[in-house]
Design an enzyme around this catalytic site. Sequence first.
Site, PDB file in Angstrom:
ATOM      1  N   ASP A  46     -51.755 -73.004  -5.868  1.00  0.00           N
ATOM      2  CA  ASP A  46     -50.366 -72.580  -6.058  1.00  0.00           C
ATOM      3  C   ASP A  46     -50.293 -71.525  -7.155  1.00  0.00           C
ATOM      4  O   ASP A  46     -50.870 -71.690  -8.237  1.00  0.00           O
ATOM      5  CB  ASP A  46     -49.509 -73.789  -6.463  1.00  0.00           C
ATOM      6  CG  ASP A  46     -48.056 -73.406  -6.701  1.00  0.00           C
ATOM      7  OD1 ASP A  46     -47.260 -73.510  -5.745  1.00  0.00           O
ATOM      8  OD2 ASP A  46     -47.715 -73.014  -7.832  1.00  0.00           O
ATOM      9  N   TYR A  51     -46.094 -65.428 -12.451  1.00  0.00           N
ATOM     10  CA  TYR A  51     -47.206 -65.836 -13.316  1.00  0.00           C
ATOM     11  C   TYR A  51     -48.111 -64.661 -13.659  1.00  0.00           C
ATOM     12  O   TYR A  51     -48.978 -64.799 -14.537  1.00  0.00           O
ATOM     13  CB  TYR A  51     -48.061 -66.909 -12.636  1.00  0.00           C
ATOM     14  CG  TYR A  51     -47.355 -68.172 -12.235  1.00  0.00           C
ATOM     15  CD1 TYR A  51     -46.075 -68.473 -12.681  1.00  0.00           C
ATOM     16  CD2 TYR A  51     -47.981 -69.089 -11.389  1.00  0.00           C
ATOM     17  CE1 TYR A  51     -45.437 -69.646 -12.292  1.00  0.00           C
ATOM     18  CE2 TYR A  51     -47.352 -70.265 -11.002  1.00  0.00           C
ATOM     19  CZ  TYR A  51     -46.074 -70.535 -11.447  1.00  0.00           C
ATOM     20  OH  TYR A  51     -45.457 -71.678 -11.050  1.00  0.00           O
ATOM     21  N   LYS A  76     -44.735 -67.347  -4.841  1.00  0.00           N
ATOM     22  CA  LYS A  76     -43.280 -67.407  -4.969  1.00  0.00           C
ATOM     23  C   LYS A  76     -42.680 -66.030  -5.207  1.00  0.00           C
ATOM     24  O   LYS A  76     -43.274 -65.196  -5.903  1.00  0.00           O
ATOM     25  CB  LYS A  76     -42.889 -68.343  -6.117  1.00  0.00           C
ATOM     26  CG  LYS A  76     -43.556 -69.706  -6.051  1.00  0.00           C
ATOM     27  CD  LYS A  76     -43.273 -70.558  -7.267  1.00  0.00           C
ATOM     28  CE  LYS A  76     -44.159 -71.777  -7.307  1.00  0.00           C
ATOM     29  NZ  LYS A  76     -45.557 -71.484  -7.703  1.00  0.00           N
TER      30      LYS A  76
END
Length: 295
Positions: A46, A51, A76
């Site tokens: 993930d 990030y 995401k």
Amino acid sequence: MPASTSVKLNTGAEMPTIGLGTWKSAPGAVELAVEHALTHGYTHIDTAAAYANEAEVGKGIADSKIPREKLFLTTKLNNNNHKDVPAALDASLKALNTPYLDLWLMHWPAPMNEDTTEPIHDHDWLDTWKSMEAVYAAHPEKVKAIGVSNFSVPYLERLLAVATVVPAVNQIELHPSCTQPEVVEFCTKKGIVLTAYSPLGSDNSPLLKNEVVNGLATKYGVQPANVLVSLQANKKNVTVLPKSVTNSRIESNLKVIDLTDAEIAELQKIDETAHFRACKPTWTGHGGLGFPDFD
């Protein structure tokens, strides 16, 4: 219930129960952590555009030599990409060096400007979801499932009132000091899988020293972290993302124990006297702007 090795999404796909989380992993460490995880039993990784480590994650996947079709990969949509969903998807695919995502999540229902410090007032996150639905329908070769993250019940209700695609997953903070029972119950009823992030609570979490957690760790001959990961893995409809860049802990976090119903209840009760959140951004609490309100 006994821990499962995978959970079935509403698309029919199987999502591995344990995945490697990469939030807050230091630059330069993520690539090695991903490679080590994949060569030591993990099949689920993930990450997120926010990030700033998608390229490292992609390099770790490539270095592992594990065939892409044997992996489950999630990333995401960043808050500053709500207005250009197709381009954001292509940017993540390029950074990860992968032809497709197994799961793509809206990171927050929070459209923000380019530097992600101020909300965008002329864009509704529901329009973002509609764009994600359109990409999902038009490009099944690029994205196999779509979902959300950090959605409370009111946000899920608003989404489901207009959605043509029910989110496959809602990724939220879940641990014994943040149990979110209303969200868990709602998602379970709607067939939305929950993914637990920060299952240990946080870096240097007080949960690792909790008497109940340590008592169960002693009973089963495991580390406190194993108890906390196992709590989520023992739940129906839940996957879990322990994060580490330390090889021994990456391997250890895969060890899941079967907890009794009474032990699960005892762990869940910690929230009654020691509630906290690990993830509470400074820009939350503006529900009128489409931001989740946190307690």
